[in-house]
Design an enzyme around this catalytic site. Structure first.
Site, PDB file in Angstrom:
ATOM      1  N   ASN A  10       0.906  -1.247  -0.170  1.00  0.00           N
ATOM      2  CA  ASN A  10       0.097   0.107  -0.154  1.00  0.00           C
ATOM      3  C   ASN A  10       0.912   1.197  -0.050  1.00  0.00           C
ATOM      4  O   ASN A  10       1.622   1.394   0.955  1.00  0.00           O
ATOM      5  CB  ASN A  10      -0.795  -0.089   1.386  1.00  0.00           C
ATOM      6  CG  ASN A  10      -1.606   1.216   1.225  1.00  0.00           C
ATOM      7  OD1 ASN A  10      -1.486   2.238   1.215  1.00  0.00           O
ATOM      8  ND2 ASN A  10      -2.905   0.925   1.564  1.00  0.00           N
ATOM      9  N   HIS A  13       0.986   6.347   1.699  1.00  0.00           N
ATOM     10  CA  HIS A  13       1.747   7.077   2.611  1.00  0.00           C
ATOM     11  C   HIS A  13       3.271   7.781   1.917  1.00  0.00           C
ATOM     12  O   HIS A  13       3.644   8.844   2.660  1.00  0.00           O
ATOM     13  CB  HIS A  13       2.299   6.621   3.937  1.00  0.00           C
ATOM     14  CG  HIS A  13       0.952   6.244   4.879  1.00  0.00           C
ATOM     15  ND1 HIS A  13       0.028   7.325   5.062  1.00  0.00           N
ATOM     16  CD2 HIS A  13       0.364   5.177   5.328  1.00  0.00           C
ATOM     17  CE1 HIS A  13      -0.876   6.711   5.870  1.00  0.00           C
ATOM     18  NE2 HIS A  13      -0.799   5.446   5.773  1.00  0.00           N
ATOM     19  N   HIS A  46      -5.808   3.793  -1.296  1.00  0.00           N
ATOM     20  CA  HIS A  46      -7.102   4.219  -0.894  1.00  0.00           C
ATOM     21  C   HIS A  46      -7.208   5.510  -1.425  1.00  0.00           C
ATOM     22  O   HIS A  46      -6.696   6.440  -0.948  1.00  0.00           O
ATOM     23  CB  HIS A  46      -6.947   3.905   0.668  1.00  0.00           C
ATOM     24  CG  HIS A  46      -8.203   4.310   1.414  1.00  0.00           C
ATOM     25  ND1 HIS A  46      -8.319   3.995   2.747  1.00  0.00           N
ATOM     26  CD2 HIS A  46      -9.434   4.585   0.878  1.00  0.00           C
ATOM     27  CE1 HIS A  46      -9.605   4.128   3.195  1.00  0.00           C
ATOM     28  NE2 HIS A  46     -10.409   4.552   1.910  1.00  0.00           N
ATOM     29  N   ARG A  48      -9.557   8.068  -0.463  1.00  0.00           N
ATOM     30  CA  ARG A  48     -10.306   8.598   0.610  1.00  0.00           C
ATOM     31  C   ARG A  48     -11.136   9.838   0.012  1.00  0.00           C
ATOM     32  O   ARG A  48     -10.846  10.515  -0.613  1.00  0.00           O
ATOM     33  CB  ARG A  48      -9.470   9.247   1.581  1.00  0.00           C
ATOM     34  CG  ARG A  48      -9.069   7.891   2.656  1.00  0.00           C
ATOM     35  CD  ARG A  48      -8.353   8.650   3.981  1.00  0.00           C
ATOM     36  NE  ARG A  48      -8.361   7.320   5.002  1.00  0.00           N
ATOM     37  CZ  ARG A  48      -9.175   7.202   6.013  1.00  0.00           C
ATOM     38  NH1 ARG A  48     -10.171   7.808   5.819  1.00  0.00           N
ATOM     39  NH2 ARG A  48      -8.889   6.016   6.573  1.00  0.00           N
ATOM     40  N   ARG A  52      -6.775  12.670   1.432  1.00  0.00           N
ATOM     41  CA  ARG A  52      -5.638  13.297   2.194  1.00  0.00           C
ATOM     42  C   ARG A  52      -4.320  12.595   1.727  1.00  0.00           C
ATOM     43  O   ARG A  52      -3.599  13.368   2.077  1.00  0.00           O
ATOM     44  CB  ARG A  52      -6.121  12.831   3.684  1.00  0.00           C
ATOM     45  CG  ARG A  52      -5.965  11.373   3.982  1.00  0.00           C
ATOM     46  CD  ARG A  52      -6.063  10.931   5.449  1.00  0.00           C
ATOM     47  NE  ARG A  52      -7.341  11.281   5.760  1.00  0.00           N
ATOM     48  CZ  ARG A  52      -7.943  10.548   7.104  1.00  0.00           C
ATOM     49  NH1 ARG A  52      -7.098   9.958   7.632  1.00  0.00           N
ATOM     50  NH2 ARG A  52      -9.111  10.863   7.510  1.00  0.00           N
ATOM     51  N   GLU A  76      -8.627   0.696  -2.681  1.00  0.00           N
ATOM     52  CA  GLU A  76      -9.432   0.727  -1.478  1.00  0.00           C
ATOM     53  C   GLU A  76     -10.452   1.996  -1.545  1.00  0.00           C
ATOM     54  O   GLU A  76     -10.042   2.915  -1.737  1.00  0.00           O
ATOM     55  CB  GLU A  76      -8.715   0.771  -0.166  1.00  0.00           C
ATOM     56  CG  GLU A  76      -7.738  -0.357  -0.057  1.00  0.00           C
ATOM     57  CD  GLU A  76      -6.903  -0.290   1.098  1.00  0.00           C
ATOM     58  OE1 GLU A  76      -6.101  -1.229   1.555  1.00  0.00           O
ATOM     59  OE2 GLU A  76      -6.860   0.767   1.806  1.00  0.00           O
ATOM     60  N   THR A 107      -7.990   3.535   8.876  1.00  0.00           N
ATOM     61  CA  THR A 107      -9.425   2.532   8.799  1.00  0.00           C
ATOM     62  C   THR A 107      -9.656   1.846  10.221  1.00  0.00           C
ATOM     63  O   THR A 107      -8.838   1.062  10.337  1.00  0.00           O
ATOM     64  CB  THR A 107      -9.476   1.731   7.515  1.00  0.00           C
ATOM     65  OG1 THR A 107      -9.100   2.283   6.458  1.00  0.00           O
ATOM     66  CG2 THR A 107     -10.867   1.047   7.414  1.00  0.00           C
ATOM     67  N   GLU A 157     -11.066  -9.472   3.331  1.00  0.00           N
ATOM     68  CA  GLU A 157      -9.644  -9.150   3.940  1.00  0.00           C
ATOM     69  C   GLU A 157     -10.317  -8.729   5.466  1.00  0.00           C
ATOM     70  O   GLU A 157     -10.890  -8.126   5.562  1.00  0.00           O
ATOM     71  CB  GLU A 157      -9.184  -7.832   3.290  1.00  0.00           C
ATOM     72  CG  GLU A 157      -7.832  -7.348   4.012  1.00  0.00           C
ATOM     73  CD  GLU A 157      -7.199  -6.268   3.060  1.00  0.00           C
ATOM     74  OE1 GLU A 157      -7.141  -6.548   2.001  1.00  0.00           O
ATOM     75  OE2 GLU A 157      -6.611  -5.445   3.719  1.00  0.00           O
ATOM     76  N   HIS A 200      -3.677  -4.540   7.780  1.00  0.00           N
ATOM     77  CA  HIS A 200      -3.687  -3.351   8.632  1.00  0.00           C
ATOM     78  C   HIS A 200      -2.777  -3.591   9.843  1.00  0.00           C
ATOM     79  O   HIS A 200      -2.930  -4.649  10.664  1.00  0.00           O
ATOM     80  CB  HIS A 200      -5.014  -2.905   9.271  1.00  0.00           C
ATOM     81  CG  HIS A 200      -5.129  -1.625   9.361  1.00  0.00           C
ATOM     82  ND1 HIS A 200      -4.751  -1.076  10.522  1.00  0.00           N
ATOM     83  CD2 HIS A 200      -5.835  -0.569   8.703  1.00  0.00           C
ATOM     84  CE1 HIS A 200      -5.020   0.340  10.497  1.00  0.00           C
ATOM     85  NE2 HIS A 200      -5.659   0.632   9.404  1.00  0.00           N
TER      86      HIS A 200
END
Ligand code: PXP
Length: 251
Positions: A10, A13, A46, A48, A52, A76, A107, A157, A200
């Site tokens: 993922n 970030h 993801h 969002r 963000r 996502e 999340t 998941e 996660h």
């Protein structure tokens, strides 16, 4: 033959760092390319509602990259009309539907497929019809697993956040209980015809027992890998994570 779970990286970030200065560097798509070169089996991002980290144009470019590299993009998204329209346009190989609250840092908790069935099931159906393999991000709670299985979703998941937090707090008893739940949940989901993924809060230290669950076919890991890349580089961080996953499966 031992099946080693796929590693989905993922890259959200990388975009968080970019957005901290408002420019274009570091580019999450260049990061995804580096992650693929370093051995990622898939790229997860993801989009969002508040944008963000990942932005709409990132998602378009990620899909182009993943298509040309023949690597699945796992988008996502929250179960909203806005996100559905974007996913139907982009057509990622995989879509993971997650719960989303504006005020949360990440999340928190799994999707309520039981309570939201009438809203979620048609979204899963449309995405599946459009060619995306849909996964639902849930806790290992039996009614949620059964509800997920009665949608068109191919995958669940399981949320490993609470397990990771329990270990951070030194509460190994609670972590063991979560693991037992993962094992039971994975068996049930598998028996109901669902592929099982986990994600996660996973790290070098806590990934092993999750990767060892025989039904686990994919792990989606972001924050730790991107953070660790500061010290080891993306290639080093991905390589060690892959080794931990492989070791867990081969013991
Ligand atoms: N899987 C899902 C469904 C997620 O929402 C996230 C966080 O975006 C992850 C995996 C990755 O979590 P982490 O960044 O803590 O590794």
């Amino acid at each position: 033959m031992t099946i080693i779970p796929r590693l989905g990286v993922n890259i959200d970030h990388i975009a968080t760092v970019r957005n901290a200065r408002g420019g274009e560097h570091p580019d999450p798509v260049a990061g995804a390319y580096a992650a693929i070169r370093a051995g990622a089996d898939g790229i997860t991002a993801h989009l969002r509602e508040d944008r963000r980290h990942i932005r709409d144009d990132d998602m378009v470019r990620l899909q182009q990259l993943c298509e040309s590299e023949n690597i699945p993009l796992n988008m996502e998204m929250a179960a909203t009309e806005e996100m559905l329209a974007i996913a139907l346009e982009i057509k990622p190989k995989a879509v993971c539907i997650v719960p989303e609250k504006r005020e949360e840092r990440t999340t928190e908790g799994g999707l309520d497929v039981v309570g939201g069935y009438n809203h979620i099931a048609p979204i899963v159906r449309e995405l599946t019809k459009s060619g995306s393999r849909v996964s639902l991000f849930i806790e290992t709670v039996e009614p949620q697993i059964r509800a997920a299985a009665s949608t068109d979703a191919a995958v669940v998941e399981f949320h490993t956040g609470a397990y990771a937090h329990a270990l951070d707090d030194g509460n190994t008893e609670a972590a063991d209980l979560y693991l037992q739940g993962f094992v039971r949940g994975a068996k049930l989901a598998h028996n109901l015809g669902l592929e099982v993924h986990f994600g996660h809060g996973l790290t070098f230290e806590n990934v092993g027992p999750v990767a060892a669950i025989s039904e686990c076919m994919e792990l989606n890991i972001g924050h730790f890998i991107i953070g660790e890349a500061i010290f080891l580089g993306l290639e080093g961080a991905i390589q060690i994570m892959r080794d931990r996953v492989t070791d867990a499966r081969e013991i």
